[in-house]
Design a protein around this motif. Structure first.
Motif, short mmCIF file in Angstrom:
data_model
loop_
_atom_site.label_atom_id
_atom_site.label_comp_id
_atom_site.label_asym_id
_atom_site.label_seq_id
_atom_site.Cartn_x
_atom_site.Cartn_y
_atom_site.Cartn_z
N ASN A 68 0.81 -1.23 0.00
CA ASN A 68 0.00 0.00 0.00
C ASN A 68 0.85 1.28 0.00
N LYS B 227 -0.42 10.89 19.78
CA LYS B 227 -1.88 10.84 19.62
C LYS B 227 -2.59 9.70 20.35
N ILE C 59 -7.22 5.16 13.33
CA ILE C 59 -6.14 5.17 12.32
C ILE C 59 -6.69 4.77 10.96
N ILE D 170 -2.91 -3.01 9.62
CA ILE D 170 -1.82 -2.05 9.78
C ILE D 170 -2.08 -1.18 11.01
N TYR E 295 -3.85 6.79 19.39
CA TYR E 295 -5.06 6.41 18.66
C TYR E 295 -5.53 5.00 18.98
N VAL F 72 -6.93 1.45 -0.19
CA VAL F 72 -6.43 0.43 0.76
C VAL F 72 -7.63 -0.39 1.26
N TYR G 192 4.43 19.20 8.16
CA TYR G 192 4.51 18.10 7.20
C TYR G 192 3.62 18.43 6.00
N PRO G 193 3.96 17.86 4.83
CA PRO G 193 3.02 18.02 3.70
C PRO G 193 1.77 17.19 4.01
N PRO G 194 0.64 17.50 3.39
CA PRO G 194 -0.56 16.69 3.68
C PRO G 194 -0.45 15.29 3.08
N MET G 195 -0.94 14.30 3.81
CA MET G 195 -1.01 12.94 3.26
C MET G 195 -2.25 12.84 2.38
N ASN H 275 -3.32 17.90 11.93
CA ASN H 275 -2.72 17.17 13.07
C ASN H 275 -1.20 17.22 13.04
N PRO I 202 -7.14 11.64 5.83
CA PRO I 202 -6.10 12.26 6.67
C PRO I 202 -6.52 13.67 7.14
N VAL I 203 -5.98 14.05 8.28
CA VAL I 203 -6.24 15.39 8.81
C VAL I 203 -4.89 16.10 8.94
N PRO I 204 -4.44 16.74 7.85
CA PRO I 204 -3.10 17.34 7.84
C PRO I 204 -2.86 18.31 8.98
C1 HEC Z 1 2.89 10.15 -0.12
C2 HEC Z 1 3.34 9.99 1.27
C3 HEC Z 1 2.49 9.17 2.22
C4 HEC Z 1 1.98 7.90 2.03
C5 HEC Z 1 2.09 7.01 0.79
C6 HEC Z 1 1.35 7.54 3.28
N1 HEC Z 1 1.46 8.55 4.19
FE1 HEC Z 1 0.72 8.58 6.08
N2 HEC Z 1 1.26 10.51 6.28
C7 HEC Z 1 1.99 11.24 5.37
C8 HEC Z 1 2.17 12.59 5.86
C9 HEC Z 1 2.94 13.69 5.15
C10 HEC Z 1 1.50 12.66 7.11
C11 HEC Z 1 1.37 13.89 8.04
C12 HEC Z 1 0.39 14.89 7.47
C13 HEC Z 1 -1.01 14.38 7.44
O1 HEC Z 1 -1.45 13.65 8.35
O2 HEC Z 1 -1.71 14.69 6.46
C14 HEC Z 1 0.95 11.32 7.36
C15 HEC Z 1 0.24 10.96 8.49
C16 HEC Z 1 -0.11 9.65 8.80
C17 HEC Z 1 -0.67 9.24 10.07
C18 HEC Z 1 -1.01 10.14 11.25
C19 HEC Z 1 -2.42 10.68 11.06
C20 HEC Z 1 -2.83 11.73 12.07
O3 HEC Z 1 -3.66 12.58 11.74
O4 HEC Z 1 -2.35 11.70 13.21
C21 HEC Z 1 -0.88 7.88 9.99
C22 HEC Z 1 -1.45 6.96 11.07
C23 HEC Z 1 -0.45 7.46 8.66
N3 HEC Z 1 0.01 8.56 7.98
C24 HEC Z 1 -0.49 6.18 8.21
C25 HEC Z 1 -0.26 5.81 6.88
C26 HEC Z 1 -0.50 4.48 6.34
C27 HEC Z 1 -0.98 3.29 7.14
C28 HEC Z 1 -0.18 4.53 5.02
C29 HEC Z 1 -0.34 3.42 3.99
C30 HEC Z 1 -1.66 2.88 3.84
C31 HEC Z 1 0.28 5.89 4.74
N4 HEC Z 1 0.22 6.63 5.89
C32 HEC Z 1 0.73 6.32 3.50
C33 HEC Z 1 2.47 10.79 4.18
C34 HEC Z 1 2.14 9.57 3.57
#
Ligand code: HEC
Length: 106
Positions: A35, A59, A66, A98, A61, A90, A81-84, A77, A73-75
Protein backbone atom coordinates in the motif's frame (compact mmCIF):
# COMPACT_ATOMS: atom_id res chain seq x y z
CA UNK A 1 38.53 8.42 35.89
CA UNK A 2 38.80 5.27 33.82
CA UNK A 3 35.81 3.85 35.63
CA UNK A 4 33.69 6.88 34.83
CA UNK A 5 34.57 6.53 31.19
CA UNK A 6 33.56 2.88 31.21
CA UNK A 7 30.25 3.67 32.89
CA UNK A 8 29.49 6.31 30.30
CA UNK A 9 30.41 3.91 27.50
CA UNK A 10 28.12 1.21 28.92
CA UNK A 11 25.22 3.61 29.35
CA UNK A 12 25.63 4.90 25.80
CA UNK A 13 25.84 1.33 24.56
CA UNK A 14 22.52 0.46 26.19
CA UNK A 15 20.92 3.61 24.85
CA UNK A 16 21.94 2.79 21.30
CA UNK A 17 20.61 -0.76 21.59
CA UNK A 18 17.22 0.42 22.79
CA UNK A 19 17.14 2.85 19.86
CA UNK A 20 17.74 0.12 17.31
CA UNK A 21 15.29 -0.05 14.42
CA UNK A 22 12.04 -1.75 15.32
CA UNK A 23 11.37 -4.93 13.42
CA UNK A 24 8.11 -4.91 11.48
CA UNK A 25 6.31 -8.28 11.51
CA UNK A 26 6.61 -9.77 7.98
CA UNK A 27 2.85 -9.95 7.33
CA UNK A 28 2.42 -6.28 8.28
CA UNK A 29 5.48 -5.24 6.31
CA UNK A 30 4.00 -6.84 3.23
CA UNK A 31 0.85 -4.73 3.59
CA UNK A 32 2.81 -1.54 4.26
CA UNK A 33 4.83 -2.19 1.15
CA UNK A 34 1.90 -3.14 -1.04
CA UNK A 35 0.00 0.00 0.00
CA UNK A 36 3.10 2.21 -0.40
CA UNK A 37 3.04 3.43 3.22
CA UNK A 38 6.75 2.74 3.50
CA UNK A 39 7.49 5.28 0.79
CA UNK A 40 6.56 7.98 3.30
CA UNK A 41 6.68 6.40 6.76
CA UNK A 42 9.26 4.62 8.84
CA UNK A 43 8.72 3.17 12.27
CA UNK A 44 11.33 5.13 14.20
CA UNK A 45 12.27 8.13 12.12
CA UNK A 46 10.62 10.91 10.18
CA UNK A 47 10.51 10.47 6.43
CA UNK A 48 7.91 12.34 4.34
CA UNK A 49 5.39 11.68 7.09
CA UNK A 50 5.88 11.22 10.85
CA UNK A 51 7.39 8.00 12.26
CA UNK A 52 4.68 5.59 13.37
CA UNK A 53 6.13 5.67 16.87
CA UNK A 54 5.87 9.43 16.86
CA UNK A 55 2.23 9.14 15.84
CA UNK A 56 1.48 6.92 18.83
CA UNK A 57 3.53 9.05 21.20
CA UNK A 58 1.61 12.14 20.24
CA UNK A 59 -1.88 10.84 19.62
CA UNK A 60 -2.56 7.49 21.33
CA UNK A 61 -5.06 6.41 18.66
CA UNK A 62 -7.35 3.40 18.64
CA UNK A 63 -7.07 1.18 15.52
CA UNK A 64 -10.45 2.38 14.17
CA UNK A 65 -9.26 6.00 14.32
CA UNK A 66 -6.14 5.17 12.32
CA UNK A 67 -8.21 3.38 9.67
CA UNK A 68 -10.33 6.51 9.41
CA UNK A 69 -7.19 8.67 9.05
CA UNK A 70 -5.84 6.48 6.24
CA UNK A 71 -9.03 7.13 4.28
CA UNK A 72 -9.36 10.73 5.42
CA UNK A 73 -6.10 12.26 6.67
CA UNK A 74 -6.24 15.39 8.81
CA UNK A 75 -3.10 17.34 7.84
CA UNK A 76 -3.76 19.90 10.58
CA UNK A 77 -2.72 17.17 13.07
CA UNK A 78 0.82 17.37 11.71
CA UNK A 79 2.06 20.88 11.33
CA UNK A 80 5.30 21.12 9.36
CA UNK A 81 4.51 18.10 7.20
CA UNK A 82 3.02 18.02 3.70
CA UNK A 83 -0.56 16.69 3.68
CA UNK A 84 -1.01 12.94 3.26
CA UNK A 85 -3.23 12.03 0.33
CA UNK A 86 -6.42 10.12 1.19
CA UNK A 87 -5.89 6.43 0.41
CA UNK A 88 -9.32 5.06 -0.39
CA UNK A 89 -7.78 2.19 -2.36
CA UNK A 90 -6.43 0.43 0.76
CA UNK A 91 -8.72 -2.54 1.54
CA UNK A 92 -10.43 -2.15 4.92
CA UNK A 93 -9.07 -5.39 6.40
CA UNK A 94 -5.55 -4.42 5.42
CA UNK A 95 -5.95 -0.93 6.83
CA UNK A 96 -7.21 -2.41 10.10
CA UNK A 97 -4.34 -4.84 10.33
CA UNK A 98 -1.82 -2.05 9.78
CA UNK A 99 -3.67 0.17 12.24
CA UNK A 100 -3.68 -2.52 14.95
CA UNK A 101 0.04 -2.93 14.55
CA UNK A 102 0.67 0.83 14.75
CA UNK A 103 -1.20 0.99 18.06
CA UNK A 104 1.22 -1.57 19.53
CA UNK A 105 4.21 0.74 18.94
CA UNK A 106 5.78 2.55 21.86
C1 HEC B 1 2.89 10.15 -0.12
C2 HEC B 1 3.34 9.99 1.27
C3 HEC B 1 2.49 9.17 2.22
C4 HEC B 1 1.98 7.90 2.03
C5 HEC B 1 2.09 7.01 0.79
C6 HEC B 1 1.35 7.54 3.28
N1 HEC B 1 1.46 8.55 4.19
FE1 HEC B 1 0.72 8.58 6.08
N2 HEC B 1 1.26 10.51 6.28
C7 HEC B 1 1.99 11.24 5.37
C8 HEC B 1 2.17 12.59 5.86
C9 HEC B 1 2.94 13.69 5.15
C10 HEC B 1 1.50 12.66 7.11
C11 HEC B 1 1.37 13.89 8.04
C12 HEC B 1 0.39 14.89 7.47
C13 HEC B 1 -1.01 14.38 7.44
O1 HEC B 1 -1.45 13.65 8.35
O2 HEC B 1 -1.71 14.69 6.46
C14 HEC B 1 0.95 11.32 7.36
C15 HEC B 1 0.24 10.96 8.49
C16 HEC B 1 -0.11 9.65 8.80
C17 HEC B 1 -0.67 9.24 10.07
C18 HEC B 1 -1.01 10.14 11.25
C19 HEC B 1 -2.42 10.68 11.06
C20 HEC B 1 -2.83 11.73 12.07
O3 HEC B 1 -3.66 12.58 11.74
O4 HEC B 1 -2.35 11.70 13.21
C21 HEC B 1 -0.88 7.88 9.99
C22 HEC B 1 -1.45 6.96 11.07
C23 HEC B 1 -0.45 7.46 8.66
N3 HEC B 1 0.01 8.56 7.98
C24 HEC B 1 -0.49 6.18 8.21
C25 HEC B 1 -0.26 5.81 6.88
C26 HEC B 1 -0.50 4.48 6.34
C27 HEC B 1 -0.98 3.29 7.14
C28 HEC B 1 -0.18 4.53 5.02
C29 HEC B 1 -0.34 3.42 3.99
C30 HEC B 1 -1.66 2.88 3.84
C31 HEC B 1 0.28 5.89 4.74
N4 HEC B 1 0.22 6.63 5.89
C32 HEC B 1 0.73 6.32 3.50
C33 HEC B 1 2.47 10.79 4.18
C34 HEC B 1 2.14 9.57 3.57
Amino acid sequence: MKKTFLTVAVVLGIASVSKAQTKIPPDVEKLLQKNTCLACHKVDTRLVGPAYKEVMKKKKYKPEQIVELIYKPVPANWEGYPPMAPMAQVPKDEALKIAKWITTLK
